[in-house]
Design a protein around this motif. Structure first.
Motif, PDB file in Angstrom:
ATOM      1  N   UNK A 179     -44.952 -62.239 103.019  1.00  0.00           N
ATOM      2  CA  UNK A 179     -45.524 -61.685 101.772  1.00  0.00           C
ATOM      3  C   UNK A 179     -44.337 -61.077 100.774  1.00  0.00           C
ATOM      4  N   UNK A 180     -44.589 -61.299  99.453  1.00  0.00           N
ATOM      5  CA  UNK A 180     -43.500 -61.154  98.680  1.00  0.00           C
ATOM      6  C   UNK A 180     -43.298 -59.682  98.644  1.00  0.00           C
ATOM      7  N   UNK A 181     -42.109 -58.917  98.569  1.00  0.00           N
ATOM      8  CA  UNK A 181     -41.754 -57.622  98.522  1.00  0.00           C
ATOM      9  C   UNK A 181     -42.496 -57.103  97.279  1.00  0.00           C
ATOM     10  N   UNK A 182     -43.281 -56.209  97.485  1.00  0.00           N
ATOM     11  CA  UNK A 182     -43.740 -55.352  95.986  1.00  0.00           C
ATOM     12  C   UNK A 182     -45.248 -55.903  95.667  1.00  0.00           C
ATOM     13  N   UNK A 183     -45.716 -56.809  96.526  1.00  0.00           N
ATOM     14  CA  UNK A 183     -47.059 -56.784  96.424  1.00  0.00           C
ATOM     15  C   UNK A 183     -47.907 -55.959  97.021  1.00  0.00           C
ATOM     16  N   UNK A 184     -48.888 -55.549  96.110  1.00  0.00           N
ATOM     17  CA  UNK A 184     -49.861 -54.623  96.371  1.00  0.00           C
ATOM     18  C   UNK A 184     -50.716 -54.851  97.747  1.00  0.00           C
ATOM     19  N   UNK A 185     -50.844 -54.172  98.840  1.00  0.00           N
ATOM     20  CA  UNK A 185     -51.718 -54.651  99.968  1.00  0.00           C
ATOM     21  C   UNK A 185     -53.123 -54.177  99.368  1.00  0.00           C
ATOM     22  N   UNK A 218     -46.390 -46.086 110.938  1.00  0.00           N
ATOM     23  CA  UNK A 218     -46.030 -46.336 109.623  1.00  0.00           C
ATOM     24  C   UNK A 218     -47.331 -46.679 108.703  1.00  0.00           C
ATOM     25  N   UNK A 219     -47.317 -46.318 107.647  1.00  0.00           N
ATOM     26  CA  UNK A 219     -48.509 -46.342 106.684  1.00  0.00           C
ATOM     27  C   UNK A 219     -47.873 -47.073 105.533  1.00  0.00           C
ATOM     28  N   UNK A 220     -48.596 -48.157 104.981  1.00  0.00           N
ATOM     29  CA  UNK A 220     -47.824 -48.996 103.824  1.00  0.00           C
ATOM     30  C   UNK A 220     -49.206 -49.152 102.983  1.00  0.00           C
ATOM     31  N   UNK A 221     -48.663 -49.125 101.653  1.00  0.00           N
ATOM     32  CA  UNK A 221     -49.518 -49.466 100.339  1.00  0.00           C
ATOM     33  C   UNK A 221     -48.970 -50.693  99.919  1.00  0.00           C
ATOM     34  N   UNK A 235     -39.833 -54.902 106.741  1.00  0.00           N
ATOM     35  CA  UNK A 235     -39.985 -55.770 107.917  1.00  0.00           C
ATOM     36  C   UNK A 235     -41.438 -56.427 107.760  1.00  0.00           C
ATOM     37  N   UNK A 236     -42.421 -55.582 107.316  1.00  0.00           N
ATOM     38  CA  UNK A 236     -43.842 -56.301 107.129  1.00  0.00           C
ATOM     39  C   UNK A 236     -43.780 -57.500 105.869  1.00  0.00           C
ATOM     40  N   UNK A 237     -43.215 -57.227 105.140  1.00  0.00           N
ATOM     41  CA  UNK A 237     -42.954 -58.410 103.724  1.00  0.00           C
ATOM     42  C   UNK A 237     -42.555 -59.703 104.714  1.00  0.00           C
ATOM     43  N   UNK A 238     -41.442 -59.301 105.528  1.00  0.00           N
ATOM     44  CA  UNK A 238     -40.755 -60.613 106.112  1.00  0.00           C
ATOM     45  C   UNK A 238     -41.717 -61.216 107.331  1.00  0.00           C
TER      46      UNK A 238
END
Ligand code: CDP
Length: 166
Positions: free
Chosen positions: A20-26, A5-8, A13-16
């Motif tokens: 981290x708030x959903x929508x926050x840029x990593x 999985x690649x996340x930007x 599940x990662x936010x949970x």
């Protein structure tokens, strides 16, 4: 096989998991590994597990990470061009015996890119244009998928022809 999985941007599940708030840029793109095991719910694993259990060698993993980041760069640019943010996506890799016959393995990318396996948000409104509309019961699933296909130029902007194609 391994799921990569690649996340930007933080979502799902990662936010949970990390609060981290959903929508926050990593701070940068993050590559995660999951074991493809439906009965276990595709658990997140560490690189240590991959090496210890021999699921992939360091060279194979390096290649998977490099391919994933290259695909991420390409897709981010492609979607940015049509006003869409690529939040995250999933790729699956298997392995084959290396054709050089020396007993090694090579990783093989075996997957598709679609709104089923990516998170795609509209750049201006953050409207979800992906499978989360279905998963989270947000409605307008067909419309969202059609919107992505239309912006990509795969479908003509005509709802009746879109219905026939899906
Ligand atoms: O989707 P969910 O919140 O359960 O899990 P995630 O780890 O946040 O998913 C990250 C990305 O991988 C999303 O774009 C999912 O659509 C995709 N994914 C997938 O296509 N298939 C899976 N079995 C798990 C995740």
């Amino acid at each position: 096989p391994l799921e990569v999985i690649c996340r930007n941007v933080a979502a799902g599940t990662m936010a949970k998991r990390l609060g981290i708030e959903e929508g926050e840029k990593l701070p940068r793109s993050i590559v995660e590994f999951c074991l493809k095991r439906d009965d276990l719910g595709d658990p997140l694993i560490a690189e240590e597990h991959i090496y210890a259990f021999g699921w992939a060698s360091q060279a194979e993993l390096d290649e998977m990470i490099a391919m994933t980041l290259r695909i991420n760069d390409y897709l981010q640019g492609m979607f940015a061009g049509i006003g869409i943010k690529l939040i995250d996506f999933k790729l699956e890799f298997g392995r084959l015996e290396h054709p050089d016959g020396l007993g090694g393995h090579m990783s093989v990318l075996a997957d598709e890119i679609s709104p089923d396996s990516c998170r795609l948000w509209d750049r201006e409104t953050d409207k979800k244009l992906d499978k989360d509309r279905f998963r989270r019961d947000l409605g307008e699933v067909t419309e969202a998928y059609t919107e992505v296909a239309t912006r990509l130029g795969i479908l003509k902007a005509n709802p009746s022809s879109a219905n026939i194609s899906v």
